[in-house]
Motif scaffolding. Structure first.
Motif, PDB file in Angstrom:
ATOM      1  N   THR A 186      -0.122   5.095  -7.649  1.00  0.00           N
ATOM      2  CA  THR A 186      -1.105   4.124  -8.128  1.00  0.00           C
ATOM      3  C   THR A 186      -2.045   3.771  -6.985  1.00  0.00           C
ATOM      4  N   ARG A 187      -3.112   3.059  -7.321  1.00  0.00           N
ATOM      5  CA  ARG A 187      -4.095   2.684  -6.308  1.00  0.00           C
ATOM      6  C   ARG A 187      -4.171   1.172  -6.214  1.00  0.00           C
ATOM      7  N   LEU A 188      -4.393   0.690  -5.009  1.00  0.00           N
ATOM      8  CA  LEU A 188      -4.654  -0.730  -4.799  1.00  0.00           C
ATOM      9  C   LEU A 188      -6.155  -0.953  -4.898  1.00  0.00           C
TER      10      LEU A 188
ATOM     11  N   ALA B 135       0.830  -1.207   0.000  1.00  0.00           N
ATOM     12  CA  ALA B 135       0.000   0.000   0.000  1.00  0.00           C
ATOM     13  C   ALA B 135       0.862   1.254   0.000  1.00  0.00           C
ATOM     14  N   ARG B 136       1.909   1.266   0.802  1.00  0.00           N
ATOM     15  CA  ARG B 136       2.788   2.446   0.848  1.00  0.00           C
ATOM     16  C   ARG B 136       3.516   2.646  -0.473  1.00  0.00           C
ATOM     17  N   GLU B 137       4.016   1.556  -1.032  1.00  0.00           N
ATOM     18  CA  GLU B 137       4.712   1.658  -2.320  1.00  0.00           C
ATOM     19  C   GLU B 137       3.771   2.137  -3.413  1.00  0.00           C
ATOM     20  N   ALA B 138       2.538   1.603  -3.429  1.00  0.00           N
ATOM     21  CA  ALA B 138       1.562   2.023  -4.435  1.00  0.00           C
ATOM     22  C   ALA B 138       1.213   3.501  -4.255  1.00  0.00           C
ATOM     23  N   HIS B 139       1.034   3.912  -3.042  1.00  0.00           N
ATOM     24  CA  HIS B 139       0.707   5.317  -2.782  1.00  0.00           C
ATOM     25  C   HIS B 139       1.843   6.225  -3.229  1.00  0.00           C
ATOM     26  N   ASP B 140       3.069   5.857  -2.869  1.00  0.00           N
ATOM     27  CA  ASP B 140       4.227   6.671  -3.236  1.00  0.00           C
ATOM     28  C   ASP B 140       4.442   6.706  -4.745  1.00  0.00           C
TER      29      ASP B 140
END
Length: 128
Positions: free
Chosen positions: A122-124, A114-119
């Motif tokens: 992108t969205r999960l 989630a953190r990597e996607a946010h940074d």
């Protein structure tokens, strides 16, 4: 004599760094964890909390004392000796903190994703 606190008690891969559940300020849970086995001097706390500046550690300890979670005791010895210890109220946080840490360890990969996607912008999916 107490065993010293290990310097790597909170390494960079410690689940506490990903724990989204906060107890007080950023460092409160780590300070409480350091005090769970009994009183400690400031210099002892500095070993595993080396990422915390002395000023911020002092502020965290004062806030914990103000909230009734920690007691500060000055020992009347030749060299001034100050210790910090959890109160009964502070000890009552150990169980909920352990539950939060267990939850974080169980969801470690999802939290990292989630953190990597946010940074990355992108969205999960909602199911996570």
């Amino acid at each position: 004599m107490r065993d010293p606190l290990p310097a790597d008690l909170f390494d960079e891969l410690c689940p506490s760094s990903l724990n989204p559940i906060r107890f007080g300020d950023k460092w409160t849970a780590l300070v409480i964890r350091c005090l769970e086995d009994g009183p400690r001097r400031f210099s002892e706390l500095r070993v595993p909390l080396s990422r915390v500046t002395p000023k911020v550690l002092t502020q965290s300890l004062r806030a914990l004392e103000r909230d009734g979670l920690v007691i500060r005791t000055v020992r009347p010895e030749a060299a001034r000796h100050v210790e910090y210890e959890l109160t009964g109220l502070g000890r009552s946080l150990l169980e909920p903190m352990a539950a939060a840490c267990a939850w974080t360890a169980e969801h470690w990969d999802q939290l990292l994703d989630a953190r990597e996607a946010h940074d990355a912008g992108t969205r999960l999916d909602r199911a996570g």
